[in-house]
Design a protein around this motif. Structure first.
Motif, short mmCIF file in Angstrom:
data_model
loop_
_atom_site.label_atom_id
_atom_site.label_comp_id
_atom_site.label_asym_id
_atom_site.label_seq_id
_atom_site.Cartn_x
_atom_site.Cartn_y
_atom_site.Cartn_z
N VAL A 184 0.85 -1.19 0.00
CA VAL A 184 0.00 0.00 0.00
C VAL A 184 0.88 1.24 0.00
O VAL A 184 1.66 1.46 0.94
CB VAL A 184 -0.94 0.04 1.22
N GLY A 185 0.77 2.05 -1.06
CA GLY A 185 1.53 3.28 -1.12
C GLY A 185 3.03 3.06 -1.14
O GLY A 185 3.79 3.90 -0.65
N ALA A 186 3.46 1.95 -1.69
CA ALA A 186 4.89 1.62 -1.77
C ALA A 186 5.22 1.24 -3.20
O ALA A 186 4.38 0.72 -3.93
CB ALA A 186 5.22 0.47 -0.82
N ARG A 187 6.49 1.47 -3.61
CA ARG A 187 6.82 1.31 -5.02
C ARG A 187 7.82 0.18 -5.30
O ARG A 187 8.39 0.13 -6.38
CB ARG A 187 7.37 2.64 -5.55
N PHE A 188 8.04 -0.71 -4.34
CA PHE A 188 8.96 -1.84 -4.53
C PHE A 188 10.36 -1.34 -4.92
O PHE A 188 10.96 -1.78 -5.90
CB PHE A 188 8.43 -2.81 -5.58
N SER A 189 10.88 -0.42 -4.12
CA SER A 189 12.23 0.10 -4.33
C SER A 189 13.25 -1.03 -4.29
O SER A 189 13.08 -2.03 -3.58
CB SER A 189 12.56 1.12 -3.23
N ASP A 190 14.33 -0.86 -5.05
CA ASP A 190 15.39 -1.88 -5.03
C ASP A 190 16.00 -2.04 -3.65
O ASP A 190 16.54 -3.10 -3.32
CB ASP A 190 16.47 -1.52 -6.05
N ARG A 191 15.94 -1.00 -2.80
CA ARG A 191 16.47 -1.10 -1.44
C ARG A 191 15.56 -1.96 -0.56
O ARG A 191 15.96 -2.40 0.52
CB ARG A 191 16.64 0.29 -0.82
N VAL A 192 14.34 -2.21 -1.01
CA VAL A 192 13.43 -3.10 -0.30
C VAL A 192 13.47 -4.50 -0.89
O VAL A 192 13.55 -5.50 -0.17
CB VAL A 192 11.98 -2.56 -0.34
N THR A 193 13.43 -4.60 -2.21
CA THR A 193 13.23 -5.92 -2.84
C THR A 193 14.49 -6.77 -2.90
O THR A 193 14.42 -7.99 -2.88
CB THR A 193 12.72 -5.75 -4.27
N GLY A 194 15.70 -6.13 -2.97
CA GLY A 194 16.88 -6.93 -3.26
C GLY A 194 16.71 -7.58 -4.61
O GLY A 194 16.20 -6.98 -5.57
N LYS A 195 17.08 -8.83 -4.72
CA LYS A 195 16.94 -9.58 -5.98
C LYS A 195 15.45 -9.78 -6.26
O LYS A 195 14.77 -10.55 -5.58
CB LYS A 195 17.67 -10.91 -5.87
N VAL A 196 14.94 -9.12 -7.28
CA VAL A 196 13.49 -9.06 -7.52
C VAL A 196 12.91 -10.46 -7.78
O VAL A 196 11.81 -10.77 -7.30
CB VAL A 196 13.19 -8.13 -8.71
N SER A 197 13.64 -11.29 -8.49
CA SER A 197 13.10 -12.62 -8.84
C SER A 197 12.90 -13.51 -7.61
O SER A 197 12.16 -14.50 -7.68
CB SER A 197 14.04 -13.32 -9.83
N GLU A 198 13.51 -13.17 -6.48
CA GLU A 198 13.35 -13.96 -5.26
C GLU A 198 12.65 -13.19 -4.16
O GLU A 198 12.67 -13.58 -3.00
CB GLU A 198 14.72 -14.46 -4.78
N PHE A 199 12.02 -12.07 -4.53
CA PHE A 199 11.29 -11.28 -3.55
C PHE A 199 9.89 -11.86 -3.36
O PHE A 199 9.16 -12.08 -4.33
CB PHE A 199 11.20 -9.83 -4.03
N ALA A 200 9.52 -12.12 -2.10
CA ALA A 200 8.20 -12.69 -1.77
C ALA A 200 7.86 -13.84 -2.71
O ALA A 200 6.82 -13.81 -3.39
CB ALA A 200 7.12 -11.60 -1.82
N PRO A 201 8.70 -14.88 -2.75
CA PRO A 201 8.55 -15.93 -3.77
C PRO A 201 7.28 -16.77 -3.65
O PRO A 201 6.84 -17.38 -4.62
CB PRO A 201 9.79 -16.79 -3.56
N HIS A 202 6.68 -16.80 -2.46
CA HIS A 202 5.49 -17.65 -2.26
C HIS A 202 4.19 -16.84 -2.25
O HIS A 202 3.12 -17.40 -2.01
CB HIS A 202 5.61 -18.41 -0.93
N ALA A 203 4.29 -15.56 -2.51
CA ALA A 203 3.15 -14.68 -2.26
C ALA A 203 2.43 -14.24 -3.52
O ALA A 203 3.04 -13.94 -4.54
CB ALA A 203 3.62 -13.43 -1.50
N LYS A 204 1.11 -14.18 -3.41
CA LYS A 204 0.31 -13.40 -4.32
C LYS A 204 0.41 -11.95 -3.87
O LYS A 204 0.54 -11.68 -2.67
CB LYS A 204 -1.15 -13.85 -4.31
N VAL A 205 0.36 -11.01 -4.81
CA VAL A 205 0.58 -9.61 -4.47
C VAL A 205 -0.64 -8.76 -4.81
O VAL A 205 -1.18 -8.84 -5.92
CB VAL A 205 1.83 -9.05 -5.20
#
Length: 628
Positions: free
Chosen positions: A306-327
């Motif tokens: 909510v109100g967040a833009r998935f900054s690279d400082r949050v996600t790290g390696k995008v392909s392994e970010f929240a790997p089990h989650a629906k978004v």
């Protein structure tokens, strides 16, 4: 004067699609005046009470008109970048639009870093720049710069005024654009001949911009899909960004979290979106977030951003970010949705309204959390991997920055204090260790990471919120970027406090050089720093230096008790490192340096349970030691 409550009411009217604005209520309506006088009258009509700026030849007529204003207080900065950061800090602390007034050429170009800082963090600002006369634009005349072209990538919108016929409409539109939808900086460039031209003042009641229609209400079908997914999720997680703060959606966020027992992780811009004392608030996530917050992202099955833009400082390696989650992604800016992460439920709309709609659906369904064990697991991780413990120290005989900021947090009144930061290691230590109970009480440059931001932003925040204690947490490198604004604080009787975490280095880059570049410290050591206590004295500030842990409490008390500007220089080891940390490009569950209390309070160096990290090498006793 327009209060924050009035601004919130205006935002509500904007959400409902209704016109708003003072218009005929201004006492200047229908009067003949110069363009410069109309500029000041327009600002007064918008409820502006404070302007930050620096005069010059092409803005002199505007400044002459400002001299007669009974409503607007002008703060003379010592550098235009400082003025822009002050307006930014004022806007972040109050929720109002920050206003900057500077001259052409170098005066205008000196604002660029401040404009870009506001743009990256979605801060409402109107920057007014003087320009050479219309007849010589494009001829490289004295102090001419194409500030509209220069700032094009870092403004929400810009205007080059061409006629006094457009003056009041331009100001009305500028404030509307800056403060609605996804907020941002708007620039108005005004040729000086227009400032001297005669006109009749009329301020419009409403704005009509067919090409600019922000979407506030979320799509009902998508809201229903989001509510259904939340009801079915076993391991849901809320990911809260600065949009929560902007839309005044803190209550709605907390209601959703508590109703469904959903843990919450926050970005740097989202700090304060939920009370830190709420046990469901896991706090910082990402590169320097906690191990437990990052694990929650990795293990969740539903991520509600909510109100967040998935900054690279949050996600790290995008392909392994929240790997089990629906978004589920909720954002007022449609350009952010799908830019980094593709959500299964995208919702374009204002966070406050969308969360309220989701809460209403869940309430009607009498929805409850499915799996209570999820929250218990997350809480157990928080106990196992804390940011810091009182019985641990990287350097037992030196001052620990985590302790400094934890003590500061305890001494500040959470109901009447604001913390700003510069950028670097100290910024992350502050993010990790200073607790905030309210939105707009932790102010930091996120997207651009601007060294030199925090101190002038503190001045702006204190001017906007004079009843709050305002402390800037700085590094010795960052502070020197805009230390000249000490004069602004002193002359304007603004009793801000500056706490320097002093390691005699550009600490964050120094840390990266230590960890990833074989300790090749290329130009990151600041061995020849000035004596900050003497510098403070030169500006008429009170100041003190602390070198021993046992002197820290008394020094903090002295700083906070001061009724004048105060600088506290706290000396820490140069090699002190911000942990935990995710290496650049690594997934966020691959964490370096998290404390593990089950292993006796040692730092772990590898993913998961890992092995103890090697102890850092202590600096030589006589080594000078640093910052960003």
């Amino acid at each position: 004067m327009t209060t924050l409550e009035e601004k919130m009411a205006m935002r509500k009217l904007a959400i409902e699609g209704k016109p708003f604005g003072p218009g005929s209520h201004t006492p200047h309506e229908g009067k003949a005046m110069t363009g410069a006088q109309a500029i000041i009258a327009s600002l007064e009509a918008e409820g502006v009470d404070t302007i930050f700026g620096y005069p010059g030849g092409q803005a002199i007529k505007i400044y002459d008109a400002l001299y007669d204003s009974k409503q607007i207080h002008h703060v003379l900065a010592r550098h235009e970048q400082g003025a822009t950061h002050m307006a930014d800090g004022y806007a972040r602390a109050t929720g109002k639009v920050g206003v900057v007034l500077v001259t052409s050429g170098p005066g205008a170009t000196n604002t660029v870093t401040g404009i870009a800082t506001a743009y990256m963090d979605s801060i409402p600002m109107v920057v007014i720049t003087g320009q050479v006369t219309r007849g010589v634009i494009g001829t490289d005349s004295f102090q001419e710069s194409d500030i509209v072209g220069i700032t094009m990538p870092v403004v929400k919108h810009s205007f080059l005024l061409q006629s006094t016929d457009d003056l009041t409409r331009t100001f009305r539109e500028a404030f509307y654009i800056a403060s609605t939808g996804r907020p941002g900086p708007v620039l108005i460039d005004i040729p000086s001949d227009l400032s001297g031209a005669e006109m009749v003042f009329h301020y419009p009641d409403s704005v009509s911009l067919p090409s600019y229609k922000p979407t506030y209400r979320g799509n009902a079908r998508q809201v229903k899909q989001a509510a259904d997914l939340i009801q079915k999720a076993q391991r849901p997680l809320l990911y809260a960004g600065g949009g929560i703060v902007t839309s005044h959606a803190c209550a709605e966020l907390t209601e959703l979290a508590e109703r469904m027992q959903i843990p919450v992780v926050t970005t740097l811009m989202g700090k304060g979106a939920m009370r830190c004392s709420n046990p469901l608030n896991l706090g910082p996530v990402g590169m320097h977030g906690s191990k437990y917050a990052n694990m929650a992202v990795t293990e969740c099955d539903l991520l509600i951003a909510v109100g967040a833009r998935f900054s690279d400082r949050v996600t790290g390696k995008v392909s392994e970010f929240a790997p089990h989650a629906k978004v589920i992604h909720i954002d007022i800016d449609p350009a952010e949705i799908g830019k980094i992460i593709n959500p299964v439920v995208p919702i374009v709309g204002d966070a406050k309204g969308v969360l309220a709609a989701i809460n209403e659906r869940l309430s009607k369904a009498d929805a409850q959390s499915i799996d209570r064990a999820w929250v218990e697991d997350v809480f157990s991780w928080r106990k196992r991997w804390p940011f810091y413990t009182s019985d641990f120290s990287d350097y037992p005989n030196a001052i620990a920055p985590e302790v400094v900021l934890h003590k500061l947090s305890q001494k500040l009144d959470p109901e009447a204090s604001i913390v700003t930061t510069e950028v670097g290691q100290h910024q992350m230590w502050a993010h990790q260790n200073i607790h905030r109970e309210h939105a707009r009480t932790f102010i930091s440059s996120g997207g651009l990471g601007t060294m030199g931001f925090g101190f002038p932003a503190a001045i702006g925040a204190k001017i906007g919120c004079p009843e709050s204690e305002v402390v800037c947490v700085a590094g010795d490198g960052s502070f020197q970027m805009n230390s000249q604004e000490m004069a602004t604080a002193k002359i304007n009787d603004v009793p801000v406090k500056v706490l320097i975490i002093d390691n005699r280095a550009l600490g964050m880059v120094h840390q990266w050089q230590s960890l990833f570049y074989n300790k090749r410290y290329s130009f990151t050591e600041l061995a020849d720093n000035p004596d900050f206590v003497k510098l403070a004295d030169a500006y008429g500030w009170r100041a003190r230096r602390v070198e021993k842990p046992e002197d820290l409490d008394a020094a903090l008390d002295e700083m906070l008790a001061s009724k004048e500007p105060f600088l506290l220089d706290v000396m820490i080891p140069r090699d002190q490192t911000v942990y935990p940390m995710v290496a650049p490009g690594a997934p966020i569950d691959d964490i370096i340096g998290a404390l593990d209390v089950t292993l006796g309070g040692v730092r772990v160096s590898e993913k998961g349970f890992g092995k103890p990290a090697a102890a850092p090498t202590a600096p030589e006793p006589d080594e000078k030691g640093g910052d960003e």
